[in-house]
Design an enzyme around this catalytic site. Structure first.
Site, PDB file in Angstrom:
ATOM      1  N   ASP A  16      27.021  47.896  59.257  1.00  0.00           N
ATOM      2  CA  ASP A  16      26.813  47.520  57.864  1.00  0.00           C
ATOM      3  C   ASP A  16      25.396  47.796  57.399  1.00  0.00           C
ATOM      4  OD1 ASP A  16      29.405  46.701  57.979  1.00  0.00           O
ATOM      5  OD2 ASP A  16      29.028  44.585  57.546  1.00  0.00           O
ATOM      6  N   ARG A  96      17.835  31.347  58.306  1.00  0.00           N
ATOM      7  CA  ARG A  96      17.609  32.183  57.122  1.00  0.00           C
ATOM      8  C   ARG A  96      16.225  32.040  56.500  1.00  0.00           C
ATOM      9  NH1 ARG A  96      20.824  34.739  59.835  1.00  0.00           N
ATOM     10  NH2 ARG A  96      23.013  34.917  59.186  1.00  0.00           N
ATOM     11  N   ASP A 125      24.812  32.929  52.836  1.00  0.00           N
ATOM     12  CA  ASP A 125      23.569  33.552  53.284  1.00  0.00           C
ATOM     13  C   ASP A 125      22.828  34.268  52.163  1.00  0.00           C
ATOM     14  OD1 ASP A 125      23.593  32.629  55.844  1.00  0.00           O
ATOM     15  OD2 ASP A 125      24.534  34.401  56.706  1.00  0.00           O
ATOM     16  N   SER A 179      33.903  37.863  62.575  1.00  0.00           N
ATOM     17  CA  SER A 179      32.550  38.036  62.077  1.00  0.00           C
ATOM     18  C   SER A 179      31.675  37.028  62.806  1.00  0.00           C
ATOM     19  CB  SER A 179      32.521  37.791  60.563  1.00  0.00           C
ATOM     20  OG  SER A 179      31.191  37.765  60.093  1.00  0.00           O
TER      21      SER A 179
END
Length: 403
Positions: A16, A96, A125, A179
């Site tokens: 990705d 994050r 996210d 995922s």
């Protein structure tokens, strides 16, 4: 788009973000700086350098942030005993703000006009990355390809990769249907059969932990030493925050500790089912509460418990850099001044059992008062009668009114 000359991309080296790298160059006609962070995901990050070089990237940042992540983000969060919606230990959420901080710092260092990430438009996210970035650099430009491009299926992504000669590594072996996201705190799983909340996870999905029923028949004992609310040694061996987490993940995983299967409320409005492995987090949360049980004043402990859900929600929703989180952190850290001592934990078939706790200098537990034996006058039991009657006064008045 003409204003964007250079972009800093959070780059894993996977399919990705490799596609995003090429898409940014083609769409914005800009130079891309890649940033790859090692925050304990358990995978080699250096191959990202070779992949970025092969795609013509000139400025490549590969950084080991494990200690900073554990020391400045995970440990402060656990001083608060933070857990979201009673179950989720915030493993993705807490990573994050650090990534957002470094994206902004690298943008400043390289003179970049924008930052970019690979988070989708459906998840939390994107919110966490961008709230963090805006808090630290108010005028930063953020490019979120998943909200702009039309490559919204795996087939379209694969076709784009083939058209532009982007290597697709997972063709070499079987690709996981899930995922996944991993760091020192946890590994998460979403998608695949997990999209059905009734479907039980497949045993082969789990990577860090053995099934509790397959864990050793003999418990593992650990002695954790605390200073100001943080673990500083295990079994008497001084350790850094990252070393603490690495050891607890290993030993906890071997004993089936830290598996969670839950449905959570995302900040963007939808419910999401996910599975998590958080061995170190499960041990740390249980042990820290045991240490606080000896050393915190009752009202301080209860106030912390009242504030904790809000603190956890702040982190989950991406407000780590907000003034309210920083204010709460100062109060939480102040409460930890006397959270010193040792906790003995027993790890056994998925359970974290407290086997002992002690604090030589800061314990508020007074055996001479708490004892059921003769306390030699340390506590006058007759005092309890007046205490009870005063606290019952409003109840008695109300009862009389009711007749």
């Amino acid at each position: 788009m003409s204003e964007i000359r250079k972009v800093v991309l959070a780059y894993s080296g996977g399919l990705d973000t490799s596609i995003i790298l090429k898409w940014l160059e083609d769409t914005y006609h800009c130079e891309v700086v890649t940033f790859t962070a090692d925050i304990g995901q358990g995978e080699e990050v250096e191959p990202a350098r070779a992949k970025a070089q092969a795609m013509g990237v000139k400025e490549i940042y590969i950084e080991d942030l494990r200690e900073e992540f554990a020391r400045d983000y995970v440990f402060p969060m656990f001083r608060a005993n933070a857990i979201y919606e009673g179950e989720y230990r915030l493993g993705t959420s807490i990573a994050r703000p650090l990534i957002a901080k470094r994206l902004v710092e690298i943008a400043n260092e390289t003179g970049a006009d924008a930052i970019s990430h690979g988070a989708t438009g459906k998840g939390n996210d994107q919110v966490r990355f961008e709230l963090g970035a805006y808090a630290l650099k108010p005028d930063v430009k953020v490019i979120a390809p998943w909200r702009e491009w039309d490559l919204l299926s795996r087939e379209k992504l694969m076709a784009y990769a083939e058209e532009h000669g982007i290597p697709v590594d997972f063709k070499k072996g079987k690709k996981s249907p899930y995922s996944m996201d991993a760091n020192l705190m946890h590994i998460s799983y979403e998608g695949g059969i997990l999209e059905d909340p009734w479907a039980e996870p497949e045993e082969e999905m789990w990577r860090w932990t053995v099934a509790p029923e397959a864990a050793p028949d003999q418990p593992t004992l650990l002695e954790l030493t605390y200073e100001k609310g943080d673990i500083v040694a295990i079994d008497g061996n001084p350790m850094t925050p990252a070393q603490v987490m690495e050891l607890l993940n290993k030993v906890g995983g071997e004993n089936g500790i830290g598996r969670d299967d839950l449905v959570e409320n995302r900040y963007v409005g939808m419910k999401s089912r996910g599975c998590y492995e958080t061995p170190a987090g499960a041990i740390m949360l249980r042990a820290h509460r045991a240490m606080e049980s000896l050393t915190l004043d009752r009202e301080v402990a209860h106030l912390k418990d009242e504030l904790m859900p809000k603190y956890a929600e702040i982190i989950y929703n991406g407000y780590w850099w907000s003034p309210e989180r920083q204010m709460m952190q100062k109060m939480i850290d102040a409460s930890q001044e006397n959270v010193n001592g040792k906790v003995r934990v027993k790890l056994y078939k998925g359970n974290v059992i407290i086997a002992g706790r002690q604090s030589d200098s800061d314990s508020l537990f007074d055996e001479s008062i708490a004892t059921f034996e003769d306390d030699a006058g340390a506590y006058d039991q007759k005092d309890a009668e007046g205490f009870i009657k005063l606290n019952a006064l409003r109840l008695r008045i109300a009862a009389r009114k009711r007749g």
